[in-house]
Write a protein that holds these residues in place. Sequence first.
Motif, PDB file in Angstrom:
ATOM      1  N   GLU A  14       0.813  -0.987  -0.209  1.00  0.00           N
ATOM      2  CA  GLU A  14       0.118  -0.068   0.084  1.00  0.00           C
ATOM      3  C   GLU A  14       0.773   1.200  -0.014  1.00  0.00           C
ATOM      4  OE1 GLU A  14      -2.695  -0.259   3.446  1.00  0.00           O
ATOM      5  OE2 GLU A  14      -3.864  -1.875   2.459  1.00  0.00           O
ATOM      6  N   GLY A  15       0.810   2.006  -1.167  1.00  0.00           N
ATOM      7  CA  GLY A  15       1.494   3.275  -1.193  1.00  0.00           C
ATOM      8  C   GLY A  15       3.039   3.221  -1.299  1.00  0.00           C
ATOM      9  N   ILE A  16       3.251   2.075  -1.909  1.00  0.00           N
ATOM     10  CA  ILE A  16       4.831   1.826  -2.438  1.00  0.00           C
ATOM     11  C   ILE A  16       5.297   2.995  -3.452  1.00  0.00           C
ATOM     12  CG2 ILE A  16       4.382   0.159  -4.090  1.00  0.00           C
ATOM     13  CD1 ILE A  16       7.101  -1.212  -3.207  1.00  0.00           C
ATOM     14  N   ASP A  17       4.349   3.412  -4.057  1.00  0.00           N
ATOM     15  CA  ASP A  17       4.593   4.313  -5.160  1.00  0.00           C
ATOM     16  C   ASP A  17       4.036   5.503  -4.776  1.00  0.00           C
ATOM     17  OD1 ASP A  17       2.070   3.591  -5.545  1.00  0.00           O
ATOM     18  OD2 ASP A  17       2.157   3.396  -7.638  1.00  0.00           O
ATOM     19  N   GLU A  18       3.808   6.032  -3.552  1.00  0.00           N
ATOM     20  CA  GLU A  18       3.437   7.587  -3.100  1.00  0.00           C
ATOM     21  C   GLU A  18       4.609   8.570  -3.406  1.00  0.00           C
ATOM     22  OE1 GLU A  18       1.730  10.368  -2.346  1.00  0.00           O
ATOM     23  OE2 GLU A  18       0.487   8.803  -1.733  1.00  0.00           O
ATOM     24  N   THR A  19       4.102   9.567  -4.109  1.00  0.00           N
ATOM     25  CA  THR A  19       5.194  10.567  -4.236  1.00  0.00           C
ATOM     26  C   THR A  19       4.917  11.664  -3.171  1.00  0.00           C
ATOM     27  OG1 THR A  19       3.595  11.464  -5.660  1.00  0.00           O
ATOM     28  CG2 THR A  19       5.363   9.861  -6.608  1.00  0.00           C
ATOM     29  N   ALA A  20       3.913  11.895  -2.457  1.00  0.00           N
ATOM     30  CA  ALA A  20       3.701  13.014  -1.336  1.00  0.00           C
ATOM     31  C   ALA A  20       4.792  12.890  -0.464  1.00  0.00           C
ATOM     32  CB  ALA A  20       2.461  12.872  -0.660  1.00  0.00           C
ATOM     33  N   ALA A  21       5.525  11.846   0.029  1.00  0.00           N
ATOM     34  CA  ALA A  21       6.689  11.760   0.642  1.00  0.00           C
ATOM     35  C   ALA A  21       7.249  10.486   0.797  1.00  0.00           C
ATOM     36  CB  ALA A  21       6.187  11.866   2.306  1.00  0.00           C
ATOM     37  N   ALA A  22       8.452  10.341   0.556  1.00  0.00           N
ATOM     38  CA  ALA A  22       9.153   9.163   0.118  1.00  0.00           C
ATOM     39  C   ALA A  22       9.460   8.294   1.348  1.00  0.00           C
ATOM     40  CB  ALA A  22      10.703   9.561  -0.644  1.00  0.00           C
ATOM     41  N   ARG A  23       8.686   7.165   1.205  1.00  0.00           N
ATOM     42  CA  ARG A  23       8.941   6.058   2.070  1.00  0.00           C
ATOM     43  C   ARG A  23      10.362   5.368   2.232  1.00  0.00           C
ATOM     44  NH1 ARG A  23       4.069   2.117   1.628  1.00  0.00           N
ATOM     45  NH2 ARG A  23       5.089   0.971   3.432  1.00  0.00           N
ATOM     46  N   TYR A  24      10.840   5.456   0.965  1.00  0.00           N
ATOM     47  CA  TYR A  24      12.086   4.778   0.994  1.00  0.00           C
ATOM     48  C   TYR A  24      13.275   5.555   0.314  1.00  0.00           C
ATOM     49  CZ  TYR A  24       9.024   0.626   1.606  1.00  0.00           C
ATOM     50  OH  TYR A  24       7.950  -0.091   2.075  1.00  0.00           O
ATOM     51  N   LEU A  25      14.455   5.116   0.555  1.00  0.00           N
ATOM     52  CA  LEU A  25      15.555   5.995   0.174  1.00  0.00           C
ATOM     53  C   LEU A  25      15.942   5.810  -1.464  1.00  0.00           C
ATOM     54  CD1 LEU A  25      18.209   5.194   2.993  1.00  0.00           C
ATOM     55  CD2 LEU A  25      16.986   7.371   2.675  1.00  0.00           C
ATOM     56  N   LEU A  26      14.795   5.822  -2.386  1.00  0.00           N
ATOM     57  CA  LEU A  26      14.996   5.654  -3.744  1.00  0.00           C
ATOM     58  C   LEU A  26      14.068   6.882  -4.183  1.00  0.00           C
ATOM     59  CD1 LEU A  26      14.580   1.716  -4.026  1.00  0.00           C
ATOM     60  CD2 LEU A  26      16.863   3.286  -4.640  1.00  0.00           C
ATOM     61  N   PRO A  27      14.638   7.743  -4.659  1.00  0.00           N
ATOM     62  CA  PRO A  27      13.933   8.938  -5.489  1.00  0.00           C
ATOM     63  C   PRO A  27      13.138   8.673  -6.325  1.00  0.00           C
ATOM     64  CG  PRO A  27      16.437   9.206  -5.984  1.00  0.00           C
ATOM     65  CD  PRO A  27      16.452   8.049  -4.862  1.00  0.00           C
ATOM     66  N   TRP A  28      13.402   7.741  -7.158  1.00  0.00           N
ATOM     67  CA  TRP A  28      12.455   7.409  -8.522  1.00  0.00           C
ATOM     68  C   TRP A  28      11.755   5.999  -8.227  1.00  0.00           C
ATOM     69  CZ3 TRP A  28      17.554   9.437  -9.563  1.00  0.00           C
ATOM     70  CH2 TRP A  28      17.449  10.603  -9.861  1.00  0.00           C
ATOM     71  N   LEU A  29      11.349   5.794  -7.158  1.00  0.00           N
ATOM     72  CA  LEU A  29      10.841   4.628  -6.952  1.00  0.00           C
ATOM     73  C   LEU A  29       9.638   4.467  -7.633  1.00  0.00           C
ATOM     74  CD1 LEU A  29      10.563   1.683  -5.326  1.00  0.00           C
ATOM     75  CD2 LEU A  29       9.738   3.138  -3.311  1.00  0.00           C
ATOM     76  N   HIS A  30       8.766   5.259  -7.571  1.00  0.00           N
ATOM     77  CA  HIS A  30       7.514   5.488  -8.289  1.00  0.00           C
ATOM     78  C   HIS A  30       7.658   4.953  -9.800  1.00  0.00           C
ATOM     79  CE1 HIS A  30       9.065   9.421  -8.703  1.00  0.00           C
ATOM     80  NE2 HIS A  30       8.345   9.664  -9.854  1.00  0.00           N
TER      81      HIS A  30
END
Length: 340
Positions: free
Chosen positions: A265-281
Amino acid sequence: MSPTTEPIRGADVRIPITLACERYDRTEALRDGRVRPAGVDLTYLPQQVEETFFRMARFREFDAAEMSLSSYVITLTRDAPFIAIPVFPSRLFRHSGIYVSAASGIREPADLIGKHVGVAEYQLTANVWIRGILADEYGVPVESVTYRTGGLHQPGRPEKLKVHLPPAVRVEPIGPRQTLSEMLATGEIDAVYTPRTPESFTRGDSGVRRLFDPSRPAEEDYFRRTGIFPIMHVVVLRRDVYERNRWLARSLHDAFEQAKTLCAEGIDETAAARYLLPWLHDEVARTRAVLGADYWPYGLEKNLAVLRTFLRYSYDQGLAARRLEPAELFAPETLESTLV
């Protein structure tokens, strides 16, 4: 049964279960307690997979554990001390796990024929997949190379379980003070099949490279042609634990499913990065475009093809004593949907 519904044992009765498993995003909700398996007082022991596999296979230390799919299949055709649930905490494509020495002259897969190839253990799930893929896709028979076994970075690694291989498969141990990573760098072996990246490659040694470089195009092409996203690990219960309380299999299965859902859930959320990967989405979108929306399914039905392929490889490579069917791997309580 869902993770929030207690089995019929009294509302406050919980069975203590120790689970040894690597820390994954898809299991974090189990570790931190956001998901509690029904009827279970769960102790989650986060450990590196090599330690968990060895201790479970050799000494059966835990009530439940993440386990090498390959080693589990071997045990099922022997004394069957474990029973699995169709939960797959680790999946990876393995074209990227083939490393070659610059001194070997290997430029394409067919060049592996006749060479000396290092493997930490012959039975490692990643190595079963690599050998099978090389045989099926690139015409490199399993018995066409000589396998050298030993530690990747530390000397003296044994097989977790004894293997009884056909005479055509040649396996020779390396020296008691040698490591596969350094032997690859010096050209003492021609290649290494490995799930863990050799240090000689990580440090940028000019004598070590990946056979498939970059590996992603080959892996994506493999999926498009076969539909296979290789399974590496399963979750098992010690059979004595399962036989005392068979409902545990379904309870744990459903809890792992819920933890994976929370992770996605929300792995590709762009409002605030959950992970240390800037282009994860972008990466999530690319992955879904290739593998589909439900690209990491648990359960039997959606994994029949990948499991049948692996079970064929295990038998053909001399590991499983007989060729199993996928449904034989799992507790029957986990193979049917619950009524809602």
